[in-house]
Design a protein around this motif. Structure first.
Motif, short mmCIF file in Angstrom:
data_model
loop_
_atom_site.label_atom_id
_atom_site.label_comp_id
_atom_site.label_asym_id
_atom_site.label_seq_id
_atom_site.Cartn_x
_atom_site.Cartn_y
_atom_site.Cartn_z
N UNK A 5 7.25 48.36 16.31
CA UNK A 5 7.16 47.76 15.10
C UNK A 5 8.42 46.71 15.12
N UNK A 6 9.62 47.10 15.90
CA UNK A 6 10.68 45.98 15.95
C UNK A 6 10.42 44.87 16.46
N UNK A 7 9.50 45.12 17.59
CA UNK A 7 8.85 43.73 18.23
C UNK A 7 8.31 42.81 17.30
N UNK A 8 7.35 43.52 16.67
CA UNK A 8 6.68 42.92 15.67
C UNK A 8 7.47 42.13 14.30
N UNK A 9 8.61 42.90 13.80
CA UNK A 9 9.17 42.56 13.01
C UNK A 9 10.20 41.53 13.37
N UNK A 10 10.78 41.56 14.47
CA UNK A 10 11.74 40.44 14.93
C UNK A 10 11.47 39.22 14.76
N UNK A 11 9.82 38.93 15.13
CA UNK A 11 9.50 37.39 14.59
C UNK A 11 9.77 37.09 13.50
N UNK A 12 9.64 37.93 12.69
CA UNK A 12 9.51 37.41 11.00
C UNK A 12 11.17 37.39 10.32
N UNK A 13 12.07 38.34 11.40
CA UNK A 13 13.43 38.14 11.15
C UNK A 13 14.04 36.79 11.70
N UNK A 14 13.39 36.38 12.92
CA UNK A 14 13.91 35.08 13.25
C UNK A 14 13.42 33.86 12.69
N UNK A 15 12.16 33.94 12.23
CA UNK A 15 11.80 32.94 11.24
C UNK A 15 12.72 32.81 10.15
#
Length: 215
Positions: free
Chosen positions: A198-208
């Motif tokens: 889930x973090x691999x998925x969520x990380x993209x949104x955090x970086x955005x």
């Protein structure tokens, strides 16, 4: 905003919000809410705070008092019923808030980062308390959090939202057995695997989100 749509405090700009199969058309007494900040009346004692909901709904004072004492016992605060909120720790105030909400028998419980202001140790205790009360009441819970471990430990499903405008990006079914001991389950391999995925998925949104803030 998402929780406000469910409660009827806000109206959708497009489409329709449906709860329990029907469109949301205002405040629904079957829905309970636990806020990030304390929502206790500072001028009322603990038991008066817990009694407030039943009294507002028309229950007799004696009945409301008995129910409030029962719920305070369930959350381990029977000896503090005549204290005021400022005399309690942050974790104790959250337990009052849980009793204040569960006493009304909600069918849906909305929780907006309710434990984010607590220290790590107290948060774990509150997770255990919430899971215990949930197992008794069996209300559906919509829990908003920025803490991925908190989401995995508590949830049956974790919804990852996009950085904004917020839409559902992914849904993960958390197939961890219940009852769960939050203090222990985070060390299990399945928990670690969920967290990594889930973090691999969520990380993209955090970086955005960070990139937009820096622009």
């Amino acid at each position: 905003t998402t929780l406000n749509l469910v409660t009827g405090l806000a109206s959708p700009s497009a489409g329709e919000v449906r709860v329990m199969g029907a469109p949301v058309k205002g405040i629904d007494s079957r829905i309970g809410f636990v806020f990030q900040s304390d929502a206790l009346f500072p001028w009322r004692t603990v038991i008066e705070n817990v009694m407030a909901g039943p009294l507002f709904r028309g229950r007799a004072k004696a009945e409301a008092t008995a129910a409030a004492r029962d719920w305070l016992a369930r959350v381990g605060l029977a000896r503090f019923e005549h204290h005021y909120p400022h005399q309690l720790s942050g974790g104790m105030r959250k337990r009052v808030a849980l009793a204040q909400t569960f006493i009304n028998g909600p069918e849906i419980l909305l929780m907006d980062e309710p434990f984010s202001a607590l220290d790590v140790q107290t948060r774990v205790l509150m997770h255990e308390e919430l899971l215990r009360l949930w197992s008794e009441a069996r209300a559906s819970v919509v829990f908003v959090t920025h803490d991925l471990e908190e989401a995995i430990a508590l949830a049956d499903k974790v919804y990852v939202l996009t950085a904004g405008p917020a839409t559902v990006k992914s849904v993960y079914t958390i197939d961890l057995p219940r009852p769960r001991v939050v203090a222990d389950i985070r060390y299990e391999q399945s928990f670690i695997d969920y967290s990594r995925t889930i973090w691999a998925d969520l990380k993209e949104e955090v970086e955005t989100s960070y990139a937009r803030a820096a622009a």
